[in-house]
Design a protein around this motif. Structure first.
Motif, PDB file in Angstrom:
ATOM      1  N   THR A 159       0.837  -1.207   0.000  1.00 48.67           N
ATOM      2  CA  THR A 159       0.000   0.000   0.000  1.00 48.67           C
ATOM      3  C   THR A 159       0.867   1.251   0.000  1.00 48.67           C
ATOM      4  OG1 THR A 159      -0.131  -0.169   2.422  1.00 48.67           O
ATOM      5  CG2 THR A 159      -1.943  -1.111   1.148  1.00 48.67           C
ATOM      6  N   SER A 160       2.004   1.167  -0.710  1.00 48.72           N
ATOM      7  CA  SER A 160       2.954   2.278  -0.700  1.00 48.72           C
ATOM      8  C   SER A 160       2.478   3.475  -1.507  1.00 48.72           C
ATOM      9  CB  SER A 160       4.297   1.809  -1.260  1.00 48.72           C
ATOM     10  OG  SER A 160       4.147   1.382  -2.601  1.00 48.72           O
ATOM     11  N   GLY A 161       1.509   3.304  -2.375  1.00 51.30           N
ATOM     12  CA  GLY A 161       1.037   4.408  -3.195  1.00 51.30           C
ATOM     13  C   GLY A 161       1.396   4.244  -4.659  1.00 51.30           C
ATOM     14  N   THR A 174      -9.826 -18.991  -1.911  1.00 47.41           N
ATOM     15  CA  THR A 174     -10.998 -19.713  -1.411  1.00 47.41           C
ATOM     16  C   THR A 174     -11.245 -20.970  -2.227  1.00 47.41           C
ATOM     17  OG1 THR A 174     -12.021 -17.677  -0.609  1.00 47.41           O
ATOM     18  CG2 THR A 174     -13.480 -19.558  -0.998  1.00 47.41           C
ATOM     19  N   GLY A 175     -11.085 -20.861  -3.553  1.00 49.81           N
ATOM     20  CA  GLY A 175     -11.299 -22.016  -4.420  1.00 49.81           C
ATOM     21  C   GLY A 175     -10.311 -23.129  -4.150  1.00 49.81           C
ATOM     22  N   VAL A 176      -9.090 -22.771  -3.755  1.00 50.85           N
ATOM     23  CA  VAL A 176      -8.059 -23.774  -3.497  1.00 50.85           C
ATOM     24  C   VAL A 176      -8.140 -24.302  -2.072  1.00 50.85           C
ATOM     25  CG1 VAL A 176      -5.571 -24.169  -3.344  1.00 50.85           C
ATOM     26  CG2 VAL A 176      -6.498 -22.819  -5.227  1.00 50.85           C
ATOM     27  N   ALA A 177      -8.246 -23.392  -1.112  1.00 51.18           N
ATOM     28  CA  ALA A 177      -8.172 -23.777   0.299  1.00 51.18           C
ATOM     29  C   ALA A 177      -9.524 -24.100   0.912  1.00 51.18           C
ATOM     30  CB  ALA A 177      -7.497 -22.666   1.103  1.00 51.18           C
ATOM     31  N   GLY A 178     -10.617 -23.723   0.230  1.00 46.94           N
ATOM     32  CA  GLY A 178     -11.935 -24.011   0.760  1.00 46.94           C
ATOM     33  C   GLY A 178     -12.548 -22.837   1.488  1.00 46.94           C
ATOM     34  N   PRO A 179     -13.860 -22.838   1.658  1.00 50.09           N
ATOM     35  CA  PRO A 179     -14.558 -21.701   2.261  1.00 50.09           C
ATOM     36  C   PRO A 179     -14.231 -21.483   3.733  1.00 50.09           C
ATOM     37  CG  PRO A 179     -16.048 -23.555   1.958  1.00 50.09           C
ATOM     38  CD  PRO A 179     -14.779 -23.927   1.277  1.00 50.09           C
ATOM     39  N   ASN A 180     -13.707 -22.509   4.411  1.00 46.66           N
ATOM     40  CA  ASN A 180     -13.409 -22.375   5.834  1.00 46.66           C
ATOM     41  C   ASN A 180     -11.972 -21.930   6.104  1.00 46.66           C
ATOM     42  OD1 ASN A 180     -15.990 -23.246   6.628  1.00 46.66           O
ATOM     43  ND2 ASN A 180     -15.392 -25.388   6.325  1.00 46.66           N
ATOM     44  N   ARG A 181     -11.297 -21.503   5.052  1.00 45.92           N
ATOM     45  CA  ARG A 181      -9.903 -21.102   5.213  1.00 45.92           C
ATOM     46  C   ARG A 181      -9.788 -19.860   6.093  1.00 45.92           C
ATOM     47  NH1 ARG A 181     -11.598 -16.758   3.851  1.00 45.92           N
ATOM     48  NH2 ARG A 181     -11.801 -15.916   1.732  1.00 45.92           N
ATOM     49  N   ARG A 182      -8.657 -19.790   6.796  1.00 46.40           N
ATOM     50  CA  ARG A 182      -8.342 -18.601   7.571  1.00 46.40           C
ATOM     51  C   ARG A 182      -7.567 -17.646   6.684  1.00 46.40           C
ATOM     52  NH1 ARG A 182      -7.306 -22.828  11.161  1.00 46.40           N
ATOM     53  NH2 ARG A 182      -5.096 -22.839  10.582  1.00 46.40           N
ATOM     54  N   LEU A 183      -7.924 -16.372   6.715  1.00 42.20           N
ATOM     55  CA  LEU A 183      -7.244 -15.394   5.876  1.00 42.20           C
ATOM     56  C   LEU A 183      -6.934 -14.165   6.716  1.00 42.20           C
ATOM     57  CD1 LEU A 183      -6.202 -14.562   3.094  1.00 42.20           C
ATOM     58  CD2 LEU A 183      -8.464 -13.633   2.606  1.00 42.20           C
ATOM     59  N   ARG A 184      -5.648 -13.904   6.842  1.00 36.92           N
ATOM     60  CA  ARG A 184      -5.221 -12.687   7.510  1.00 36.92           C
ATOM     61  C   ARG A 184      -4.575 -11.772   6.489  1.00 36.92           C
ATOM     62  NH1 ARG A 184      -1.814 -15.316  12.353  1.00 36.92           N
ATOM     63  NH2 ARG A 184      -1.487 -16.890  10.731  1.00 36.92           N
ATOM     64  N   ALA A 185      -4.807 -10.479   6.616  1.00 34.26           N
ATOM     65  CA  ALA A 185      -4.281  -9.492   5.677  1.00 34.26           C
ATOM     66  C   ALA A 185      -3.406  -8.508   6.431  1.00 34.26           C
ATOM     67  CB  ALA A 185      -5.417  -8.760   4.971  1.00 34.26           C
ATOM     68  N   LEU A 186      -2.306  -8.137   5.789  1.00 36.46           N
ATOM     69  CA  LEU A 186      -1.344  -7.252   6.429  1.00 36.46           C
ATOM     70  C   LEU A 186      -0.900  -6.225   5.388  1.00 36.46           C
ATOM     71  CD1 LEU A 186       1.544  -8.502   8.697  1.00 36.46           C
ATOM     72  CD2 LEU A 186       1.957  -6.754   6.991  1.00 36.46           C
ATOM     73  N   CYS A 187      -1.302  -4.967   5.566  1.00 36.87           N
ATOM     74  CA  CYS A 187      -0.880  -3.896   4.661  1.00 36.87           C
ATOM     75  C   CYS A 187       0.533  -3.447   5.040  1.00 36.87           C
ATOM     76  CB  CYS A 187      -1.841  -2.712   4.727  1.00 36.87           C
ATOM     77  SG  CYS A 187      -3.516  -3.086   4.168  1.00 36.87           S
ATOM     78  N   CYS A 188       1.308  -3.078   4.028  1.00 39.64           N
ATOM     79  CA  CYS A 188       2.691  -2.694   4.304  1.00 39.64           C
ATOM     80  C   CYS A 188       3.153  -1.634   3.309  1.00 39.64           C
ATOM     81  CB  CYS A 188       3.608  -3.927   4.202  1.00 39.64           C
ATOM     82  SG  CYS A 188       5.351  -3.578   4.556  1.00 39.64           S
ATOM     83  N   ASP A 189       3.734  -0.564   3.832  1.00 34.57           N
ATOM     84  CA  ASP A 189       4.463   0.381   2.972  1.00 34.57           C
ATOM     85  C   ASP A 189       5.935   0.275   3.392  1.00 34.57           C
ATOM     86  OD1 ASP A 189       4.115   1.716   5.430  1.00 34.57           O
ATOM     87  OD2 ASP A 189       2.602   3.053   4.595  1.00 34.57           O
TER      88      ASP A 189
END
Length: 436
Positions: free
Chosen positions: A313-315, A334-349
């Motif tokens: 997200t540096s711009g 989701t298609g690969v890991a399935g609907p119950n997958r855990r997803l964490r997101a981390l923005c970084c500049d």
């Protein structure tokens, strides 16, 4: 041995003359690789001298005239003067194969695993030696198909009874089986020949003598495209080109890549060790634990792959582009890991921002806007608890990268055509403009 009346300057001139003759020989025998052969840069290594005569002594560790990833060919003086010109020319064509087919970046042995030795193929890691042999097999079957058999002691798929037209990654397990079988009979699979960092990516101490010469990454890209175009032209004119080189040229010039299919395959490969598997784990004790006094048995679990998205997200990439691509990338996950997958997101500049746990792409808040340093984001992702199985990095590639491979599997989604990613990552290029 005879005395050497010319001295170092005369020997240097003779070595360069033999190199020039070998280059002409190679270009004549494999004209589809002529531009690559003439792009090789000779680097001389002074030989040890005979104590009595002062004549240069050949060094068997340099019998292959090893090449580095900058397209430098290292010519040890004694070996070059003692080797027939056609044999030197054969090695030049051989090293072009290593370089153009990017064996260094494909190598499973990383630079930090070892190297910097005089000849890693002889004194280094056995895995590097096996990869060198497998990469040799990928190249040498095409040279043999062009009626260019190699010198004594080199790997020959035909002589070993191995199938032709396979990739180095396929030859590795075949050679392991053969080496084990031959070793029980007291025989070696083949001579230990070191082709240099062009084969495995591990730097050698003698490569410092190149003085920083050779080709830049841009030069290599342009040269490879030129070679591929020339091969395609020869195929159109019905001139003979070995099948391995035909395949390489077709892949190199492929006009479009289905990035969704490639990204899905890379993610599937990264999660293959955990997705869908059933195993025992002590993280969740068995319900029958109460029946035991000193032993806590594990429970049977079906792990859900844990994925972390690291978002640049540096711009330099607009939020509109990121929003569109996040929706597609998370759908693939989701298609690969399935609907119950855990997803964490981390923005970084320049620095990682707080982790967000989400179920949908639209729930991710894009924060940041400073400079770019994906090293910080990847380090933060790899250090999360629980440790992720897969890290997917979404960036335009205008960033420094970690020098070492992190523990989780990493897939880099490169937005646009200008960025770069490290050799240790799996890479999928995705378009910046609109759906494709």
């Amino acid at each position: 041995m005879t005395a050497d009346p010319e001295g170092p300057a005369g020997r240097e001139g003779e070595v360069l003359a033999r190199f020039a003759a070998a280059r002409l020989w190679a270009a004549h025998r494999a004209p589809y690789l002529a531009s690559a052969v003439f792009a090789l840069n000779p680097v001389l290594i002074e030989a040890a001298l005979d104590d009595t005569t002062g004549a240069p002594l050949p060094d068997p560790e340099f019998r292959a005239f090893p090449a580095d990833i900058r397209w430098n060919v290292h010519l040890e003086t004694g070996t070059a003067l003692a080797t027939p010109v056609p044999e030197i020319g054969w090695w030049l064509l051989h090293h072009v194969g290593h370089l153009v087919r990017r064996h260094a970046s494909r190598s499973p042995v990383r630079p930090e695993d070892g190297g910097g030795t005089h000849a890693a193929g002889l004194a280094g890691d056995e895995r590097a030696h096996r990869w060198n042999q497998a990469a040799d097999a990928e190249i040498n079957d095409d040279l043999e198909a062009d009626d260019l058999p190699g010198p004594d002691g080199v790997i020959s798929p035909k002589a070993l009874g191995l199938p032709a037209n396979r990739m180095a990654e396929e030859y590795v397990p075949m050679l392991d089986v053969l080496a084990d079988a031959m070793g029980r009979g007291g025989k070696a699979l083949a001579d230990a020949i070191d082709c240099g960092s062009a084969a495995d990516g591990r730097p050698r101490t003698y490569e410092d003598s190149g003085g920083g010469g050779g080709l830049s990454e841009l030069d290599r890209e342009l040269l490879e495209r030129s070679i591929a175009v020339g091969i395609q032209d020869r195929i159109s004119a019905r001139s003979e080109v070995p099948s391995g080189w035909q395949r390489w040229a077709g892949e190199r010039l492929a006009p479009t890549v289905n990035w969704r299919a490639r990204l899905g395959a890379l993610i599937r490969r990264g999660l293959s060790t955990v997705a869908g598997n059933t195993d025992f784990s002590h993280r969740r004790p068995s319900r029958r634990a109460g029946a035991y006094t000193d032993i806590v048995p594990p429970a049977l679990v079906s792990p859900v792959p844990d994925t972390v998205l690291v978002i640049d997200t540096s711009g330099s990439v607009t939020n509109a582009v990121l929003d569109r691509l996040l929706a597609e990338v998370t759908a693939i996950i989701t298609g690969v890991a399935g609907p119950n997958r855990r997803l964490r997101a981390l923005c970084c500049d320049m620095h990682p921002h707080p982790v967000q746990t989400v179920r949908r792409a639209e729930d991710i808040r894009l924060v940041g806007g400073g400079g770019t340093d994906m090293r910080a984001g990847i380090e933060a992702a790899a250090g999360l608890r629980p440790r992720p199985d897969l890290v997917v990095v979404l960036t335009d590639g205008q960033t420094p990268w970690p020098e070492r491979r992190p523990r989780p599997h990493v897939v880099v989604c490169l937005i646009g055509d200008d960025g770069h990613a490290p050799d240790w990552a799996a890479i999928a290029r995705i378009p910046e403009e609109g759906p494709t």
